[in-house]
Design a protein around this motif. Sequence first.
Motif, PDB file in Angstrom:
ATOM      1  N   ARG A   1       1.165  -1.651   0.102  1.00  0.00           N
ATOM      2  CA  ARG A   1      -0.617   0.090   0.381  1.00  0.00           C
ATOM      3  C   ARG A   1       0.568   1.225  -0.057  1.00  0.00           C
ATOM      4  O   ARG A   1       1.800   1.082   0.580  1.00  0.00           O
ATOM      5  CB  ARG A   1      -1.053   0.326   1.192  1.00  0.00           C
ATOM      6  CG  ARG A   1      -1.612   1.410   1.148  1.00  0.00           C
ATOM      7  CD  ARG A   1      -2.378   1.277   2.478  1.00  0.00           C
ATOM      8  NE  ARG A   1      -4.000   1.928   2.047  1.00  0.00           N
ATOM      9  CZ  ARG A   1      -3.998   3.834   2.922  1.00  0.00           C
ATOM     10  NH1 ARG A   1      -2.669   3.876   3.935  1.00  0.00           N
ATOM     11  NH2 ARG A   1      -4.692   4.016   3.102  1.00  0.00           N
ATOM     12  N   VAL A   2       0.834   2.508  -0.674  1.00  0.00           N
ATOM     13  CA  VAL A   2       0.586   3.417  -1.099  1.00  0.00           C
ATOM     14  C   VAL A   2       0.396   4.563  -1.093  1.00  0.00           C
ATOM     15  O   VAL A   2      -0.880   4.385  -2.065  1.00  0.00           O
ATOM     16  CB  VAL A   2       1.933   3.059  -1.969  1.00  0.00           C
ATOM     17  CG1 VAL A   2       2.692   5.569  -2.188  1.00  0.00           C
ATOM     18  CG2 VAL A   2       3.010   2.479  -2.239  1.00  0.00           C
ATOM     19  N   ALA A   3       0.103   4.773  -0.021  1.00  0.00           N
ATOM     20  CA  ALA A   3      -0.993   6.257   0.154  1.00  0.00           C
ATOM     21  C   ALA A   3      -0.135   7.560   0.535  1.00  0.00           C
ATOM     22  O   ALA A   3       0.540   7.232   1.269  1.00  0.00           O
ATOM     23  CB  ALA A   3      -1.751   5.979   1.329  1.00  0.00           C
ATOM     24  N   ILE A   4       0.057   7.935  -0.429  1.00  0.00           N
ATOM     25  CA  ILE A   4       0.384   9.742  -0.846  1.00  0.00           C
ATOM     26  C   ILE A   4      -0.304  11.044  -0.901  1.00  0.00           C
ATOM     27  O   ILE A   4      -1.114  11.085  -1.455  1.00  0.00           O
ATOM     28  CB  ILE A   4       1.691   9.787  -1.493  1.00  0.00           C
ATOM     29  CG1 ILE A   4       1.073   9.295  -2.935  1.00  0.00           C
ATOM     30  CG2 ILE A   4       2.628   8.773  -1.243  1.00  0.00           C
ATOM     31  CD1 ILE A   4       2.529   9.603  -4.314  1.00  0.00           C
ATOM     32  N   ARG A   5       0.403  11.842  -0.323  1.00  0.00           N
ATOM     33  CA  ARG A   5      -0.394  12.905  -0.668  1.00  0.00           C
ATOM     34  C   ARG A   5       0.721  14.568  -0.951  1.00  0.00           C
ATOM     35  O   ARG A   5       1.740  14.547  -0.734  1.00  0.00           O
ATOM     36  CB  ARG A   5      -1.092  13.878   1.002  1.00  0.00           C
ATOM     37  CG  ARG A   5      -1.498  15.183   0.022  1.00  0.00           C
ATOM     38  CD  ARG A   5      -2.446  15.879   1.747  1.00  0.00           C
ATOM     39  NE  ARG A   5      -4.082  14.887   1.136  1.00  0.00           N
ATOM     40  CZ  ARG A   5      -4.923  14.378   2.369  1.00  0.00           C
ATOM     41  NH1 ARG A   5      -4.271  15.517   4.004  1.00  0.00           N
ATOM     42  NH2 ARG A   5      -5.399  14.457   2.282  1.00  0.00           N
ATOM     43  N   LEU A   6       0.096  14.952  -2.074  1.00  0.00           N
ATOM     44  CA  LEU A   6       0.912  16.018  -2.859  1.00  0.00           C
ATOM     45  C   LEU A   6       1.015  17.617  -1.884  1.00  0.00           C
ATOM     46  O   LEU A   6      -0.326  18.091  -1.553  1.00  0.00           O
ATOM     47  CB  LEU A   6       1.213  16.364  -3.863  1.00  0.00           C
ATOM     48  CG  LEU A   6       1.415  15.115  -4.959  1.00  0.00           C
ATOM     49  CD1 LEU A   6       1.365  15.606  -6.860  1.00  0.00           C
ATOM     50  CD2 LEU A   6       2.852  14.458  -5.058  1.00  0.00           C
ATOM     51  N   GLY A   7       2.498  18.644  -1.914  1.00  0.00           N
ATOM     52  CA  GLY A   7       2.167  19.766  -0.915  1.00  0.00           C
ATOM     53  C   GLY A   7       3.223  20.688  -2.552  1.00  0.00           C
ATOM     54  O   GLY A   7       1.965  20.600  -3.540  1.00  0.00           O
ATOM     55  N   ALA A   8       4.391  20.926  -1.947  1.00  0.00           N
ATOM     56  CA  ALA A   8       5.093  21.711  -3.174  1.00  0.00           C
ATOM     57  C   ALA A   8       5.152  21.613  -3.864  1.00  0.00           C
ATOM     58  O   ALA A   8       5.368  20.285  -3.900  1.00  0.00           O
ATOM     59  CB  ALA A   8       5.565  22.326  -2.481  1.00  0.00           C
TER      60      ALA A   8
ATOM     61  N   VAL B   1       5.980  15.530  -0.935  1.00  0.00           N
ATOM     62  CA  VAL B   1       4.828  14.450  -0.524  1.00  0.00           C
ATOM     63  C   VAL B   1       4.674  13.986   0.567  1.00  0.00           C
ATOM     64  O   VAL B   1       6.176  14.416   1.804  1.00  0.00           O
ATOM     65  CB  VAL B   1       5.394  13.161  -1.512  1.00  0.00           C
ATOM     66  CG1 VAL B   1       6.965  12.948  -1.595  1.00  0.00           C
ATOM     67  CG2 VAL B   1       4.379  12.641  -1.880  1.00  0.00           C
ATOM     68  N   THR B   2       4.132  14.032   1.556  1.00  0.00           N
ATOM     69  CA  THR B   2       3.914  12.759   2.895  1.00  0.00           C
ATOM     70  C   THR B   2       3.113  11.637   2.872  1.00  0.00           C
ATOM     71  O   THR B   2       2.405  11.597   1.747  1.00  0.00           O
ATOM     72  CB  THR B   2       3.153  14.019   3.847  1.00  0.00           C
ATOM     73  OG1 THR B   2       2.253  14.189   3.718  1.00  0.00           O
ATOM     74  CG2 THR B   2       4.227  15.229   4.534  1.00  0.00           C
TER      75      THR B   2
END
Length: 135
Positions: free
Chosen positions: A82-89, A125-126
């Motif tokens: 499982r890869v769950a990421i959220r983009l930011g800058a 990314v986090t």
Amino acid sequence: MKPGTETFVEPGDELPPLTIPITRTLIVAGAVASRDYQDVHHDAELAREKGSPDIFMNILTTNGLVGRYITDHFGPRAVLRRVAIRLGAPNHPGDIMVLTGTVTEVDGTTVHVRVVGANGLGHHVTGTVTVEVPR
């Protein structure tokens, strides 16, 4: 494995950082490889018209780099579950992204890792990655 234990990693363990130069070629190649033909990933002029200072990396390229970071560390037999990421800058050409990771949980051969990718603007990314690591 850590001496005297049955676990190979423990919560709190930190993965070594991975430094990735963000080049125009990396951004464009990642977009093309993932069939993401949005102009903001390959045409600087159109990206600027849409309010960005330059082209920027797409989420699929970032996702692939996060996966690479984990499998480079845990080895060729590691399986991403499982890869769950959220983009930011955004990642723009000329910047550098540094990926870091911290083990948050270990359940047998399943390892959960908190991942952060930071660039000159902040956190690009986090997220969390669950990886199966056969012994």
